[in-house]
Design a protein around this motif. Sequence first.
Motif, PDB file in Angstrom:
ATOM      1  N   ASN A  89     -28.996 -76.212  -3.609  1.00  0.00           N
ATOM      2  CA  ASN A  89     -29.073 -77.645  -3.896  1.00  0.00           C
ATOM      3  C   ASN A  89     -27.673 -78.224  -4.058  1.00  0.00           C
ATOM      4  O   ASN A  89     -26.842 -77.661  -4.758  1.00  0.00           O
TER       5      ASN A  89
ATOM      6  N   ASN B 132     -36.959 -90.824  -3.498  1.00  0.00           N
ATOM      7  CA  ASN B 132     -36.509 -89.710  -4.312  1.00  0.00           C
ATOM      8  C   ASN B 132     -37.608 -89.314  -5.296  1.00  0.00           C
ATOM      9  O   ASN B 132     -38.303 -90.155  -5.863  1.00  0.00           O
ATOM     10  N   HIS B 133     -37.764 -88.001  -5.488  1.00  0.00           N
ATOM     11  CA  HIS B 133     -38.824 -87.512  -6.376  1.00  0.00           C
ATOM     12  C   HIS B 133     -38.547 -87.950  -7.810  1.00  0.00           C
ATOM     13  O   HIS B 133     -37.404 -87.915  -8.273  1.00  0.00           O
TER      14      HIS B 133
ATOM     15  N   VAL C 137     -38.972 -86.612 -10.576  1.00  0.00           N
ATOM     16  CA  VAL C 137     -38.480 -85.592 -11.501  1.00  0.00           C
ATOM     17  C   VAL C 137     -37.229 -84.919 -10.959  1.00  0.00           C
ATOM     18  O   VAL C 137     -36.193 -84.857 -11.632  1.00  0.00           O
ATOM     19  N   PHE C 138     -37.289 -84.427  -9.737  1.00  0.00           N
ATOM     20  CA  PHE C 138     -36.252 -83.540  -9.223  1.00  0.00           C
ATOM     21  C   PHE C 138     -35.047 -84.250  -8.601  1.00  0.00           C
ATOM     22  O   PHE C 138     -34.011 -83.643  -8.401  1.00  0.00           O
ATOM     23  N   ASN C 139     -35.184 -85.505  -8.251  1.00  0.00           N
ATOM     24  CA  ASN C 139     -34.055 -86.219  -7.650  1.00  0.00           C
ATOM     25  C   ASN C 139     -34.073 -87.669  -8.111  1.00  0.00           C
ATOM     26  O   ASN C 139     -34.022 -88.592  -7.317  1.00  0.00           O
ATOM     27  N   ASN C 140     -34.148 -87.839  -9.415  1.00  0.00           N
ATOM     28  CA  ASN C 140     -34.273 -89.183  -9.957  1.00  0.00           C
ATOM     29  C   ASN C 140     -33.025 -89.595 -10.736  1.00  0.00           C
ATOM     30  O   ASN C 140     -33.077 -90.489 -11.580  1.00  0.00           O
TER      31      ASN C 140
ATOM     32  N   PHE D  19     -40.064 -82.430  -2.858  1.00  0.00           N
ATOM     33  CA  PHE D  19     -39.553 -82.554  -4.219  1.00  0.00           C
ATOM     34  C   PHE D  19     -38.202 -83.260  -4.292  1.00  0.00           C
ATOM     35  O   PHE D  19     -37.943 -84.013  -5.229  1.00  0.00           O
ATOM     36  N   TRP D  20     -37.283 -83.055  -3.325  1.00  0.00           N
ATOM     37  CA  TRP D  20     -36.001 -83.771  -3.368  1.00  0.00           C
ATOM     38  C   TRP D  20     -36.180 -85.159  -2.777  1.00  0.00           C
ATOM     39  O   TRP D  20     -35.685 -86.142  -3.309  1.00  0.00           O
TER      40      TRP D  20
ATOM     41  N   PHE E 100     -45.633 -82.628  -5.878  1.00  0.00           N
ATOM     42  CA  PHE E 100     -44.439 -82.689  -5.047  1.00  0.00           C
ATOM     43  C   PHE E 100     -44.420 -83.910  -4.143  1.00  0.00           C
ATOM     44  O   PHE E 100     -43.511 -84.069  -3.340  1.00  0.00           O
TER      45      PHE E 100
END
Length: 491
Positions: free
Chosen positions: A62, A82-83, A85-88, A303-304, A343
Amino acid sequence: MKFIYIKAICLSLLCLSSCQLAEDLDDIKPLYTLDAEIAIVDESTAELALAGVYAGFRQSNNGSGNPEIYLIPGLMSGMLVNHFVFNNGPEGRSYVANNPLSDATSANIGAYTRMYDLINRTNWFIEKTSELSESEFSSPDRKTTMIAEAKAIRATANFLLLRLWGQFYDSSSKYGIVLRKEPARSAEALPRSSVQETYDAIIEDLDAAIASAPDLRAKYFINKTYAKGLKAKVMLYQGDYTAAANLAKDIMDNSGSNFALEPNYGDIFLDHTTPDLFSSSEVLFAPKGEPGAILGIGNFTGFWASINPTFSAEASKSTTIDGQTIVHDGTRLSSTIYNSGFFGYDTFKYNTRSPGQLYEMVYLLRMAEIYLIYAEADARASNSVTSEALKALNDIRIRAGATSTGGDGFETYPASISLSQFLEAVRVEKQIELAVETGEEWFDLVRYHFIDGFDVTTVKPSATISDKYILPIDAVSIQAGGGVVEQNPSY
């Protein structure tokens, strides 16, 4: 000392990373290294080094910039979100807001330095392989073909850099990219070249590959047809529509069965359980992920960067031509996009992270795009919708299930389509056909804006500042070079 890395895990010989340019190269002594003077001494070591060059396309972790370099444009266009959780974080949200951050980035600086790492690998390889005698090779032309492969890879990296960090839409602009044709031997920073100089360098490398690259080793290696196809794409971006159309038509008509449209759209992507994925006639060049490594673009979609839930509505949108209502898609989006739950919306085009789904590729160029490059370039060159351009567009729709009954629905476009309607139809077709591949839909929006005055905000309301259609160079990179590299306007 000059170093080339050997990555022990895959036995690939790698080159000095450009992200270490802030240090004196004489002080860097990483593990698993060989002095470049002795690393490439014969055909076998040259092949090992070339494998290390290709390895630069693979994502390692990543923030490494690959595959983010293909997903950031999707966030800019609105195809992706953007997800939560994972790319916020601030960086991910800045792409969605079309106001990219210019400092403290991860994906941005990762993608930028990854491409220069790839270029540095090619430069070391070209220099050291060029010094070998042809007698070191089992076939007389292998040395030449290997160097041609490396030049096409360098052209690819330069093009990816130009379209994200340079004003690719204006050949008169001074805001091209930093061109490096020699291996990095010091921390010296070079100034940016102009856009025209950048295009010239890309074309020079592609011409060398067209002349000397292999006809076909495997679809995950460079070949002549890919070099022709990328040159056609570059010429389209540059605005040389006649040249782009001629090259694309040559590929369509004269490439043989190894390079042709797959009869069924789904066959290109949907089998990730066997290496047959790498044999599709549709593919011109597509770097492959490591089988079973769970590392690559398919591990980032969802997810990203999740697919925007509203994007599937593009399929049912329509164009009215002489009273006929023609919808934009049949089943391409519905068959490749799915709701994965936590996801977000994901795509079957890549590894689905499911058991047995071991194989994936990054589709840098495939035949459907060549057809659509031809359709747009031919129409722009002639300032009309020729029968050949219309056929190229409709061939892609027919492959996707369009009929020609003359009624409403998922139909082929009629000969009465106007030029403006046709160009918009090509743009929409590429958006759907190439969805979640390399972000081409964003660059089409930008090109159409500067060529035709297309209002990008009708697709992405937050894209109000044209200077920010391209990314900033991260401040860390500029500072490391002592300010030699000029920042893009409005950042």
